[in-house]
Design a protein around this motif. Structure first.
Motif, PDB file in Angstrom:
ATOM      1  N   GLN A  65       0.808  -1.214   0.000  1.00 43.46           N
ATOM      2  CA  GLN A  65       0.000   0.000   0.000  1.00 43.46           C
ATOM      3  C   GLN A  65       0.842   1.264   0.000  1.00 43.46           C
ATOM      4  O   GLN A  65       0.526   2.228  -0.692  1.00 43.46           O
ATOM      5  CB  GLN A  65      -0.936   0.002   1.208  1.00 43.46           C
ATOM      6  CG  GLN A  65      -1.878   1.202   1.252  1.00 43.46           C
ATOM      7  CD  GLN A  65      -2.907   1.081   2.362  1.00 43.46           C
ATOM      8  OE1 GLN A  65      -3.311  -0.009   2.735  1.00 43.46           O
ATOM      9  NE2 GLN A  65      -3.320   2.212   2.890  1.00 43.46           N
ATOM     10  N   THR A  66       1.933   1.274   0.781  1.00 45.69           N
ATOM     11  CA  THR A  66       2.773   2.473   0.820  1.00 45.69           C
ATOM     12  C   THR A  66       3.388   2.756  -0.538  1.00 45.69           C
ATOM     13  O   THR A  66       3.410   3.912  -0.991  1.00 45.69           O
ATOM     14  CB  THR A  66       3.894   2.312   1.867  1.00 45.69           C
ATOM     15  OG1 THR A  66       3.312   1.978   3.128  1.00 45.69           O
ATOM     16  CG2 THR A  66       4.689   3.598   2.002  1.00 45.69           C
ATOM     17  N   GLU A  81       0.732   4.151  -2.856  1.00 43.49           N
ATOM     18  CA  GLU A  81       0.439   5.558  -2.530  1.00 43.49           C
ATOM     19  C   GLU A  81       1.521   6.484  -3.062  1.00 43.49           C
ATOM     20  O   GLU A  81       1.223   7.606  -3.510  1.00 43.49           O
ATOM     21  CB  GLU A  81       0.271   5.707  -1.017  1.00 43.49           C
ATOM     22  CG  GLU A  81      -1.013   5.066  -0.502  1.00 43.49           C
ATOM     23  CD  GLU A  81      -1.060   4.926   1.011  1.00 43.49           C
ATOM     24  OE1 GLU A  81      -2.135   4.624   1.534  1.00 43.49           O
ATOM     25  OE2 GLU A  81      -0.009   5.109   1.668  1.00 43.49           O
ATOM     26  N   ARG A  98      -0.661   9.720  -3.613  1.00 41.98           N
ATOM     27  CA  ARG A  98      -1.710   9.842  -2.616  1.00 41.98           C
ATOM     28  C   ARG A  98      -1.091  10.109  -1.250  1.00 41.98           C
ATOM     29  O   ARG A  98       0.097   9.837  -1.033  1.00 41.98           O
ATOM     30  CB  ARG A  98      -2.533   8.546  -2.565  1.00 41.98           C
ATOM     31  CG  ARG A  98      -3.330   8.275  -3.823  1.00 41.98           C
ATOM     32  CD  ARG A  98      -3.983   6.905  -3.774  1.00 41.98           C
ATOM     33  NE  ARG A  98      -4.859   6.691  -4.920  1.00 41.98           N
ATOM     34  CZ  ARG A  98      -5.429   5.533  -5.206  1.00 41.98           C
ATOM     35  NH1 ARG A  98      -5.204   4.481  -4.443  1.00 41.98           N
ATOM     36  NH2 ARG A  98      -6.216   5.420  -6.267  1.00 41.98           N
ATOM     37  N   SER A 102      -0.499   6.668   4.144  1.00 40.84           N
ATOM     38  CA  SER A 102      -1.203   6.208   5.339  1.00 40.84           C
ATOM     39  C   SER A 102      -0.255   5.394   6.213  1.00 40.84           C
ATOM     40  O   SER A 102       0.764   4.885   5.749  1.00 40.84           O
ATOM     41  CB  SER A 102      -2.414   5.356   4.933  1.00 40.84           C
ATOM     42  OG  SER A 102      -2.004   4.233   4.162  1.00 40.84           O
TER      43      SER A 102
END
Length: 283
Positions: free
Chosen positions: A73-74, A77, A82, A85
């Motif tokens: 996910q990182t 992003e 993005r 998180s």
């Protein structure tokens, strides 16, 4: 001492790694007691004003684990620009995470980029990895932005042969290779497959009244077209006008057109499938 610490922070772009400067260990530790730097990870110190920055934390993670790679996910992003998180995802030979904002998983990332010590999984690796969890959202957005190429997806699957959720990951990649142009279209394709509705083509070029169009979904035998109104893709005035022109062209070509919104596809899938079945039964 202040000047020395300032110089070290400037050279490290806001970070000091004691491994690189063992001769300055006592100076850094005194600076930490004075609040001039803060320990962000073992052996890694940061400017107090920047220690909470995601960019600094990502670089700190790579500095702390020299063989570690930012993934999942990182990484997605980062590529899609993005907000980052937490926790930040790092894959490394060890799995002990020394901070709550960092999640470390044991393993290696075979396909990554290294830019001056910042190691990040390749875009295709990150997106295919996430496909086991996000239904393909990252893949389709990266395809739309031309960050990755569809032909690179299937080879990337080999890197996840033993990974969890790989059956889901393979389904998503297959859908992406089928050439849906948006995540919403891919979700619609999934609904049709799950419902056992066949005889359709996705984004297949066809000539209508002398013009080439590629409907989102096209049932040749039934002369039925399904169009998806995805909010992100159809939100501009220019796209709104183009969609209406396209709809008129299809109708003038004696084609029936059903339009579905993202909300309908994701919150009322049964209604969407039922509507398509009715249209297929009424030629």
């Amino acid at each position: 001492m202040g000047v020395r610490i300032d110089e070290l922070l400037e050279r490290g772009d806001g970070l000091i790694r004691l491994r690189d400067r063992p001769d300055c260990a006592s100076t850094v530790q005194r600076a930490a007691r004075a609040g001039l730097v803060v320990p962000i990870l073992p052996g890694i110190y940061a400017d107090p004003g920047r220690a909470a920055s995601p960019a600094v934390r990502i670089r700190a993670a790579c500095a702390w684990a020299p063989l570690g790679v930012i993934h999942g996910q990182t990484a997605v992003e980062l590529y899609l620009r993005r907000p980052i998180s937490l926790p930040i995802r790092l894959r490394a030979p060890h799995s002990a995470a020394p901070a709550t904002w960092l999640r470390v998983s044991r393993g290696v990332v075979p396909d990554y980029l290294d830019q001056e010590g910042l190691r990040v999984a390749s875009a295709v690796h990150a997106c295919v990895e996430m496909a086991g969890h996000d239904g393909g959202e990252a893949i389709f957005e990266a395809l739309r932005r031309r960050i990755i190429r569809a032909e690179a997806l299937e080879p990337a699957l080999d890197m996840f042969a033993r990974a969890a959720n790989n059956a889901v990951r393979r389904q998503v990649v297959t859908a992406a290779v089928d050439n849906p142009w948006s995540f919403a279209e891919a979700v619609l394709h999934g609904l049709l497959r799950k419902a056992g509705i066949s005889g359709w083509l996705a984004n297949e070029p066809m000539k209508v009244r002398g013009q080439m169009v590629a409907p989102d979904v096209w049932f040749p035998e039934h002369r039925l077209v399904l169009e998806v109104d995805g909010e992100a893709v159809h939100s501009t005035h220019e796209q709104f006008e183009a969609d209406r022109e396209r709809q008129n062209l299809l109708v003038l070509g004696n084609l029936r057109v059903l339009r579905f919104t993202w909300t309908a596809i994701t919150t009322q899938p049964g209604h969407v499938v039922a509507t398509v079945r009715v249209a297929l039964g009424n030629r």
